[in-house]
Design a protein around this motif. Structure first.
Motif, PDB file in Angstrom:
ATOM      1  N   LEU A 121       0.859  -1.185   0.000  1.00  0.00           N
ATOM      2  CA  LEU A 121       0.000   0.000   0.000  1.00  0.00           C
ATOM      3  C   LEU A 121       0.893   1.232   0.000  1.00  0.00           C
ATOM      4  N   ASN A 122       0.644   2.174  -0.920  1.00  0.00           N
ATOM      5  CA  ASN A 122       1.427   3.395  -0.826  1.00  0.00           C
ATOM      6  C   ASN A 122       0.852   4.297   0.264  1.00  0.00           C
ATOM      7  N   LEU A 123       1.568   5.365   0.572  1.00  0.00           N
ATOM      8  CA  LEU A 123       1.204   6.217   1.698  1.00  0.00           C
ATOM      9  C   LEU A 123      -0.201   6.787   1.555  1.00  0.00           C
ATOM     10  N   ALA A 124      -0.526   7.295   0.380  1.00  0.00           N
ATOM     11  CA  ALA A 124      -1.846   7.903   0.174  1.00  0.00           C
ATOM     12  C   ALA A 124      -2.966   6.872   0.314  1.00  0.00           C
ATOM     13  N   MET A 125      -2.721   5.641  -0.156  1.00  0.00           N
ATOM     14  CA  MET A 125      -3.721   4.579  -0.002  1.00  0.00           C
ATOM     15  C   MET A 125      -4.001   4.299   1.470  1.00  0.00           C
ATOM     16  N   ALA A 126      -2.927   4.262   2.265  1.00  0.00           N
ATOM     17  CA  ALA A 126      -3.084   4.006   3.696  1.00  0.00           C
ATOM     18  C   ALA A 126      -3.852   5.142   4.366  1.00  0.00           C
ATOM     19  N   VAL A 127      -3.524   6.376   4.007  1.00  0.00           N
ATOM     20  CA  VAL A 127      -4.244   7.531   4.557  1.00  0.00           C
ATOM     21  C   VAL A 127      -5.714   7.468   4.156  1.00  0.00           C
ATOM     22  N   GLN A 128      -5.976   7.116   2.896  1.00  0.00           N
ATOM     23  CA  GLN A 128      -7.360   7.045   2.423  1.00  0.00           C
ATOM     24  C   GLN A 128      -8.150   5.975   3.179  1.00  0.00           C
ATOM     25  N   THR A 129      -7.551   4.798   3.335  1.00  0.00           N
ATOM     26  CA  THR A 129      -8.246   3.694   4.002  1.00  0.00           C
ATOM     27  C   THR A 129      -8.622   4.045   5.435  1.00  0.00           C
ATOM     28  N   LEU A 130      -7.683   4.586   6.186  1.00  0.00           N
ATOM     29  CA  LEU A 130      -7.953   4.887   7.584  1.00  0.00           C
ATOM     30  C   LEU A 130      -8.827   6.127   7.745  1.00  0.00           C
TER      31      LEU A 130
END
Length: 241
Positions: free
Chosen positions: A143-152
């Motif tokens: 998961l890239n950083l933005a994906m992780a931010v989006q998910t949480l």
């Protein structure tokens, strides 16, 4: 309440990730972005990838240390994708969203993301009350950083929507800030060194265990004051002896 929820990015190397993270935040109604010791300042690439969320970037606070970013926070959750030598209380994304929303009604809270390649260090993770891991496909968990931010951020918003029609609780718990907790840990370490319980030159392992214990227990602000009082009493008795 969503303004109390802080997204903290530590030592980010790519400015485009700052912009993409800002975009992910804005789509979920989050506005507070803090950049800890970024390797570069937000630039044109960051603005381009923010895609309409450049206002989040413009208001982002840039600080030199994680301690400064979370000093006034009563709850800090750190993201971790790797197993660590020292286990820590873990949350799944849904549980993290629930805790952030619940405590965000009372005090600032932080969701901390680490470096793109290596994440958060063990020392940084020990400053967090809980760790959260996204249960991605183990065969391809990249998961890239933005994906992780989006998910949480999505989990935060879903929980926020759920509580809009709920009756508020009669009694709220006041927890100490991260800065107050760090002061307690320093006080505890000094006291244990003076009593000879831990060695002056090698306190790390014991203090890591004690940090885990107190983070798991989540002492309230009043309880932390009692603990500080006990430590002060021990120190005074040592001087009198």
């Amino acid at each position: 309440m969503l303004d109390q929820i802080r997204i903290v990015l530590v030592n980010t190397s790519h400015t485009g990730n700052m912009g993409s993270a800002a975009r992910a935040m804005k789509t979920m109604g989050l506005t507070q972005l803090v950049l800890v010791d970024p390797q570069a300042q937000p630039d044109e690439e960051a603005v381009a990838l923010a895609a309409g969320a450049s206002d989040i970037l413009a208001r982002a606070r840039i600080v030199p240390t994680l301690d400064e970013a979370i000093a006034d926070c009563g709850l800090v959750i750190g993201t971790s994708a790797r197993s660590r030598t020292l286990s820590w209380p873990m949350l799944d994304p849904r549980e993290a969203g629930e805790k952030l929303v619940a405590e965000g009604m009372e005090h600032p809270v932080a969701l901390v993301f680490g470096r793109e390649r290596t994440g958060l260090t063990n020392d940084e993770l020990q400053k967090c009350h809980f760790h959260v891991a996204i249960p991605a496909n183990p065969e391809y968990s990249s998961l890239n950083l933005a994906m992780a931010v989006q998910t949480l951020s999505y989990e935060v918003r879903m929980r926020w929507l759920e509580v809009q029609n709920q009756e508020p609780e009669d009694e709220r718990v006041e927890y100490p800030s991260a800065q107050q907790l760090e002061g307690f840990y320093q006080h505890l370490e000094q006291t244990l060194q003076k009593t000879g319980f831990i060695a002056d030159d090698h306190p790390g392992h014991v203090m890591s265990k004690l940090r885990r214990l107190f983070n798991r227990a989540r002492p309230e602000a009043v309880e932390l004051n009692i603990l500080r009082g006990i430590l002060t009493s021990v120190q005074k008795s040592r001087v009198q002896d």
